[in-house]
Scaffold this motif. Structure first.
Motif, PDB file in Angstrom:
ATOM      1  N   SER B   7      95.314  19.661 -90.628  1.00 30.78           N
ATOM      2  CA  SER B   7      94.915  20.923 -89.868  1.00 30.78           C
ATOM      3  C   SER B   7      96.213  21.233 -88.843  1.00 30.78           C
ATOM      4  O   SER B   7      96.003  22.323 -88.618  1.00 30.78           O
ATOM      5  CB  SER B   7      93.889  20.473 -88.860  1.00 30.78           C
ATOM      6  N   PHE B  31      88.671  20.078 -82.353  1.00 32.17           N
ATOM      7  CA  PHE B  31      88.912  20.837 -83.341  1.00 32.17           C
ATOM      8  C   PHE B  31      87.710  21.158 -84.534  1.00 32.17           C
ATOM      9  O   PHE B  31      87.314  22.234 -84.790  1.00 32.17           O
ATOM     10  CB  PHE B  31      90.139  20.706 -84.194  1.00 32.17           C
ATOM     11  N   LYS B  32      87.264  20.114 -84.954  1.00 31.28           N
ATOM     12  CA  LYS B  32      85.919  20.275 -85.749  1.00 31.28           C
ATOM     13  C   LYS B  32      84.907  20.674 -85.119  1.00 31.28           C
ATOM     14  O   LYS B  32      84.295  21.578 -85.703  1.00 31.28           O
ATOM     15  CB  LYS B  32      85.612  18.707 -86.125  1.00 31.28           C
ATOM     16  N   ARG B  35      85.628  24.510 -84.966  1.00 34.58           N
ATOM     17  CA  ARG B  35      85.097  25.054 -86.308  1.00 34.58           C
ATOM     18  C   ARG B  35      83.799  25.101 -86.635  1.00 34.58           C
ATOM     19  O   ARG B  35      83.092  26.404 -87.098  1.00 34.58           O
ATOM     20  CB  ARG B  35      85.820  24.422 -87.465  1.00 34.58           C
ATOM     21  N   GLU B  36      82.934  24.319 -86.005  1.00 35.28           N
ATOM     22  CA  GLU B  36      81.324  24.263 -86.287  1.00 35.28           C
ATOM     23  C   GLU B  36      80.813  25.460 -85.770  1.00 35.28           C
ATOM     24  O   GLU B  36      79.786  26.009 -85.999  1.00 35.28           O
ATOM     25  CB  GLU B  36      80.810  22.997 -85.876  1.00 35.28           C
ATOM     26  N   SER B  38      81.789  28.466 -85.341  1.00 31.85           N
ATOM     27  CA  SER B  38      81.905  29.666 -86.123  1.00 31.85           C
ATOM     28  C   SER B  38      82.922  29.241 -87.439  1.00 31.85           C
ATOM     29  O   SER B  38      83.959  29.690 -87.365  1.00 31.85           O
ATOM     30  CB  SER B  38      82.655  30.921 -85.264  1.00 31.85           C
ATOM     31  N   PRO B  39      82.458  28.926 -88.462  1.00 29.06           N
ATOM     32  CA  PRO B  39      83.288  28.307 -89.386  1.00 29.06           C
ATOM     33  C   PRO B  39      83.959  29.248 -90.357  1.00 29.06           C
ATOM     34  O   PRO B  39      85.057  29.322 -90.981  1.00 29.06           O
ATOM     35  CB  PRO B  39      82.023  27.812 -90.428  1.00 29.06           C
ATOM     36  N   ARG B  41      85.225  32.152 -89.054  1.00 29.25           N
ATOM     37  CA  ARG B  41      86.423  33.000 -88.294  1.00 29.25           C
ATOM     38  C   ARG B  41      87.580  31.810 -88.327  1.00 29.25           C
ATOM     39  O   ARG B  41      88.854  32.485 -88.475  1.00 29.25           O
ATOM     40  CB  ARG B  41      85.944  33.128 -86.960  1.00 29.25           C
ATOM     41  N   ILE B  42      87.312  30.666 -88.210  1.00 28.19           N
ATOM     42  CA  ILE B  42      88.284  29.545 -87.871  1.00 28.19           C
ATOM     43  C   ILE B  42      88.706  29.024 -89.548  1.00 28.19           C
ATOM     44  O   ILE B  42      87.955  28.394 -89.881  1.00 28.19           O
ATOM     45  CB  ILE B  42      87.816  28.474 -86.961  1.00 28.19           C
ATOM     46  N   VAL B  44      90.790  26.195 -91.753  1.00 30.06           N
ATOM     47  CA  VAL B  44      91.135  24.810 -91.714  1.00 30.06           C
ATOM     48  C   VAL B  44      92.405  24.506 -91.202  1.00 30.06           C
ATOM     49  O   VAL B  44      92.582  23.624 -90.391  1.00 30.06           O
ATOM     50  CB  VAL B  44      90.518  23.958 -93.028  1.00 30.06           C
ATOM     51  N   THR B  52      96.654  29.421 -83.450  1.00 31.97           N
ATOM     52  CA  THR B  52      95.798  28.534 -82.297  1.00 31.97           C
ATOM     53  C   THR B  52      95.770  29.480 -81.205  1.00 31.97           C
ATOM     54  O   THR B  52      94.838  29.150 -80.300  1.00 31.97           O
ATOM     55  CB  THR B  52      96.659  27.225 -82.046  1.00 31.97           C
ATOM     56  N   PHE B  91      91.382  28.621 -79.797  1.00 30.28           N
ATOM     57  CA  PHE B  91      91.542  27.228 -79.772  1.00 30.28           C
ATOM     58  C   PHE B  91      92.172  26.323 -78.645  1.00 30.28           C
ATOM     59  O   PHE B  91      91.637  25.358 -78.033  1.00 30.28           O
ATOM     60  CB  PHE B  91      92.084  26.201 -80.788  1.00 30.28           C
TER      61      PHE B  91
END
Lengths: 812, 190
Positions: B7, B31-32, B35-36, B38-39, B41-42, B44, B52, B91
């Motif tokens: 990542s 970071f995980k 992502r959770e 709004s999967p 949009r972000i 991996v 970022t 992020f």
């Protein structure tokens, strides 16, 4: 940019972005007599690029100007520039400006002061977060001056209050500059390399420590549902768990493992010489099969045996010195923790009771709460607390008559006597049961377990009675009631343990005394564990079932933090007491704590609901650490008594041939007489009574000196606070005078502005009194009027001309 | 979570480690979590440097996060930590926020951000409207207006040192650093 270096965000000359969305500042804030409507509660989203007071003031100013709040009573006729000049000439503003200039790489000075002014600017003087321009300036300064960049330490960057992306850029600049090899001495490069290696080492340790983070998910869930109060119990449990691990490792490495090896090597792998077979009840009683195992002191050998070739291992020294070692380790850890906790909560927080409302408002919300019902309860809890305090402070304190005071004093004395009597009675009961060891019951195990059951029963029932009595005493503050209850409970537990220790040391008829004592303590530990599980089950689980299925009028159980934490402290004290007599007790404690954690965690989430009453976790933490430390000292004292005064059993254990266990040490030191004479003399001198007395006296003098210093500091703090509030009033008064003087000179327009400001008119306008709002407000008023005037006036150029021309006009 | 180099680049991770109070594993875990929220949009892979900073999650999705959902100041927190003040966070803002709220962050940096959060109108002072708004958020309107203004008066009385009926940062910090509960309560676990 206008003349004073401020960006031109003045009066709406068109492109003012802040124009329409600003909240209306009520005039009554600035001007006490003014009545206006309540301000709108429309809070727009602001950008964060600026924020210095000067700009804010100017924004407010135009707000007021552009709003329709009616006429200002104040100084309509004032020259606008006066106010701005006045502001700029204040020394506090001058300091900020100077720091700004330095930040932009301007003039003078060494690196050290540059960094200091950065820090002062960033942290101390009203601008708290680095604006974008400041960050840019900082980065530019690093770019231009490599030496400046090299002075930055990594931890400084972390603690800066700027945006993460700015920090990254700053860091890349800094590391870029650091890599440049020119003009750096070898010493500096070496230092830099060392710091980089140390930093990497720290990071690797932190990564490793990440794996050791036990129970993180559980803690998060508990905190989310219950807040920091209940969480503090679990954190305390985890901390105790962590303390016991190195103790066990020490014991295992130096005492238990050699014993196992000895058994396998020297005795050629013979199994335990047991006459009895293993039945299940040994787990409870610790007797029978367990007696001839490593669990107890009696099993350990007194020989000096060889494990591998020529090296000899002296079990006596190992046992005694490991014992001393882990007590010292625990002492060290405890002393560090308690001093840290005390410092955080009592010294730094010493004025906290003065700031009751502030701490409720700003520290009231627990940011860790994530569950909806917990949040609702927290809101309710905060409101209730505030309401209670409000009603308490509004009500006048009732003064007790002399009679009533006497009555309450009598009641207190009586209840204290009653409680002392109860504690004494329970002590006698335990002594009696230990002595007679006979309870005529048919169940065989129970007669052996009579003493531990009695102790745990007493520890369960009496604190409940104590809390009932405390409610009768009706203390004013619930906090006091809580502390008194805790002290009485801990006193009870200490007395029970003390009675037992006295009974054991007085003279036992067993063949292997230490193993017997170890067994008793093992039983106490096991019964304590069973009782904790049972009370959790009954109090929390059963009550929830009853609430849900039988009587709806009962409330959900709440998790009692105080009682549970005191139980933990008691368990740990038992472990410390018993470690000398049963070395495997630390392992048992680890397993016990592990199981208790999961049981309590499941029970809390399933059965309990969060409490409305707040729990001051940090204050309570210090008190619990205090209790733990007390019990540790008592346990260590008891073991020290056993080591120094009690004659070991002659048939078992490592010290069977000595008059006291301590004799081993004395013999060792005497043995040095021939080989290491210096060491011998040193030890003799240190252990002589004169030396110890002298050390005690010196320590007492030091303590007294520290106390005097502390008292002096406290007084100084009070003095400074008074001075500060006086300064504010002085400022208001002086600005007031200046304003009056300006007003006077306004009638004579020939005079220039500078002379106006320099003169100090003697009349103070009567409209501002010394209790009116302070300096900043006052200056805003001037600025208000100033801006209004400048809006009406043609514009800056003419005034500027006037000003420039005015310098010459001063002299006739 | 996958391989830790999938990542972020090493350089990015090292930079984050130096600029926040987190270790590498924690950064990846955060970071995980990010992502959770709004999967879609972000992505991996965030190795491209600008992602970022530019890819942002809008504030209405952030406010649904478990850690922030029940917090009465969540909107304000998002505004304070977002770069442009609107509440949408990339992020780096997200990481910054949790770094300040973490256990390792020292008291002074928390003080600064706490002041910022409670300063609703952004003028570097906690004036009466700010305090009233704070109280209303705290008690969810369970106190009457009169009680609210009384408490605000008391707060200003306790903390205001130079008599201007507002709290500047220095006064705020002076009071808050005396409070032993502040570090305990101003803490979000992730």
């Amino acid at each position: 940019m206008d003349r004073y270096g401020q960006p031109d965000t003045y009066i709406g000359h068109g492109r003012n972005p802040y124009n329409d969305h600003r909240e209306q500042i009520p005039m009554s804030n600035i001007n006490p007599g003014y009545e206006d409507e309540y301000p709108s509660t429309d809070y727009p989203r602001h950008s964060y690029n600026d924020g210095g007071p000067a700009n804010a003031m100017e924004r407010r100013v135009e707000d007021v100007v552009l709003s329709e709040q009616g006429p200002h009573r104040w100084a309509k006729e004032e020259e606008p520039r006066d106010a701005a000049v006045l502001l700029e000439s204040l020394p506090s503003k001058q300091f900020e400006k100077m720091a700004n200039e330095v930040a932009s790489g301007g003039s003078l000075r060494k690196r050290g002061s540059k960094r200091k002014s950065f820090h002062a600017h960033g942290h101390g003087h009203g601008t708290m977060r680095y604006r974008r321009e400041q960050s840019e300036e900082l980065i530019q300064a690093c770019h231009d001056d490599p030496d400046f960049a090299r002075e930055f330490e990594d931890d400084e960057i972390k603690a800066m209050t700027m945006n993460l992306s700015h920090k990254r850029r700053l860091k890349s600049e800094v590391s870029l500059k650091r890599k440049e090899p020119k003009s750096v001495s070898r010493w500096k490069r070496f230092k830099y390399n060392c710091s980089i290696t140390w930093k990497h080492f720290k990071y690797n340790m932190a990564e490793f420590g990440y794996f050791l983070q036990l129970w993180r998910g559980h803690m998060k869930k508990i905190e989310g549902h219950f807040g920091t109060g209940v969480l503090s119990y679990f954190l305390f449990l985890k901390w105790l768990f962590y303390i016991n691990i190195p103790v066990f490792v020490l014991t295992f490495g130096f005492v238990i493992l050699p014993q196992i090896l000895y058994r396998h090597i020297a005795l050629e792998g013979k199994a335990y010489q047991q006459n009895v077979s293993f039945t299940g009840k040994e787990l409870l009683t610790g007797a029978g099969w367990f007696e001839q195992t490593e669990l107890y002191y009696g099993f350990y050998t007194y020989e000096t045996f060889s494990i591998a070739g020529d090296t000899y291992y002296n079990m006596k020294y190992a046992y005694l010195f490991t014992c001393g070692g882990y007590y010292l380790l625990c002492l060290f850890i405890l002393a560090l923790s308690i001093s840290k906790s005390y410092k955080k909560n009592y010294i730094e927080g010493s004025g906290a009771f003065d700031f009751y409302y502030v701490s409720r408002v700003f520290c009231g919300w627990d940011y860790g709460i994530t569950a909806k019902n917990a949040a609702q309860l927290k809101h309710k809890g905060i409101s209730n607390e505030l309401k209670e305090y409000l009603s308490g402070s509004k009500k006048e304190e009732e003064v007790l008559t002399f009679e009533q005071k006497c009555k309450w004093a009598m009641i207190r004395v009586l209840t204290n006597l009653l409680i002392l009597g109860m504690i004494g009675g329970s002590g006698y009961l335990i002594f009696y049961i230990s002595d007679t060891q006979s309870v005529n019951v048919d169940i065989p195990v129970l007669s052996e377990m009579a003493m531990p059951l009695c102790v745990s029963g007493v520890n369960l029932v009496l604190p409940f009675i104590f809390s009932v009595i405390a409610r009768v005493e009706s203390y004013e503050k619930p906090k006091n009631e809580l502390y008194i209850n805790m002290t009485r409970t801990m006193l009870l537990k200490a007395v029970t343990l003390g009675v037992l220790v006295y009974f054991w040391y007085r003279g036992l008829i067993h063949t292997c005394k230490e193993t017997f004592i170890g067994q008793q303590i093992y039983r106490l530990v096991i019964v304590d564990f069973v009782f904790i599980l049972l009370t959790t089950f009954c109090v929390e689980f059963i009550r929830r079932l009853m609430k849900e299925y039988c009587c709806k009028s009962l409330s959900y159980p709440e998790f009692e933090i105080g009682r549970n934490t005191l139980n933990l402290i008691y368990s740990q004290a038992l472990c410390w007491l018993g470690m000398y007599f049963a070395p495997l007790l630390s392992l048992i404690m680890i397993i016990k704590l592990f199981i208790i954690f999961y049981v309590k965690r499941v029970s809390v989430i399933q059965n309990c609901k969060p409490s409305l009453r707040p729990w001051r976790a940090s204050r309570a933490h210090t008190i619990f650490m205090g209790f733990l430390f007390c019990f540790f000292i008592l346990a260590t004292a008891a073991v020290a008594c056993a080591v120094i005064f009690i004659k070991p059993s002659t048939t078992c254990g490592p010290f069977r041939n000595h008059t006291t266990s301590y004799e081993v040490v004395v013999q060792l030191v005497d043995g040095w007489k021939e080989e290491y004479e210096v060491l011998h003399t040193i030890v003799k001198v240190i252990s002589s009574s004169g030396f110890i007395a002298a050390t005690l006296v010196v320590l007492l003098v030091l303590t007294y000196y520290m106390r005097i210093v502390m008292v002096g500091h406290k007084e100084m703090v009070n003095l400074l606070r008074q001075q500060l509030s006086m300064e504010g009033r002085d400022k208001a008064y002086l600005l007031n005078m200046l304003q009056a003087a300006n007003k006077k000179h306004k009638d004579r327009p020939r005079y220039n502005n500078t002379s106006r400001l320099l003169s100090t008119g003697s009349e103070a306008s009567g409209t501002l009194t010394s209790t009116s709002p302070g300096g900043r407000q006052f200056v805003k008023q001037l600025a208000t009027a100033a801006e209004r005037n400048s809006a009406e006036n043609p514009g800056p150029p003419s005034r500027r001309r006037n000003r420039d021309g005015g310098v010459g006009a001063a002299s006739p | 979570m996958g391989n830790k180099t999938s990542s972020f680049t090493e350089e990015q991770l090292e930079a984050y480690q130096d600029c926040t109070f987190f270790t590498r594993k924690e950064i990846l875990r955060i970071f995980k979590r990010f992502r959770e929220i709004s999967p879609k949009r972000i992505p991996v892979n965030m190795k491209d440097g600008s992602k970022t900073k530019t890819i942002k999650i809008p504030v209405f999705e952030l406010e649904l996060m478990t850690e922030l959902r029940e917090n009465p100041f969540c909107e304000r927190i998002c505004q304070v930590f977002s770069e442009d003040g609107s509440g949408d966070m990339c992020f780096e803002d997200f990481l910054d926020m949790f770094s300040v709220f973490s256990e390792a962050a020292p008291k002074d940096i928390k003080c600064v951000y706490a002041f910022r959060i409670y300063d609703f109108d952004g003028d570097n002072f906690l004036s009466r409207p700010d305090l009233e708004k704070t109280l209303q958020c705290l008690t969810r309107n369970q106190l009457s207006d009169e009680e609210v203004s009384f408490v605000v008066e008391k707060v200003i009385e306790e903390a205001d040192l130079d008599d201007d009926s507002m709290l500047s940062y220095i006064e705020f910090e002076h009071v808050i650093s005396r409070s032993s509960d502040f570090l305990n309560t101003f803490h979000i676990r992730i």
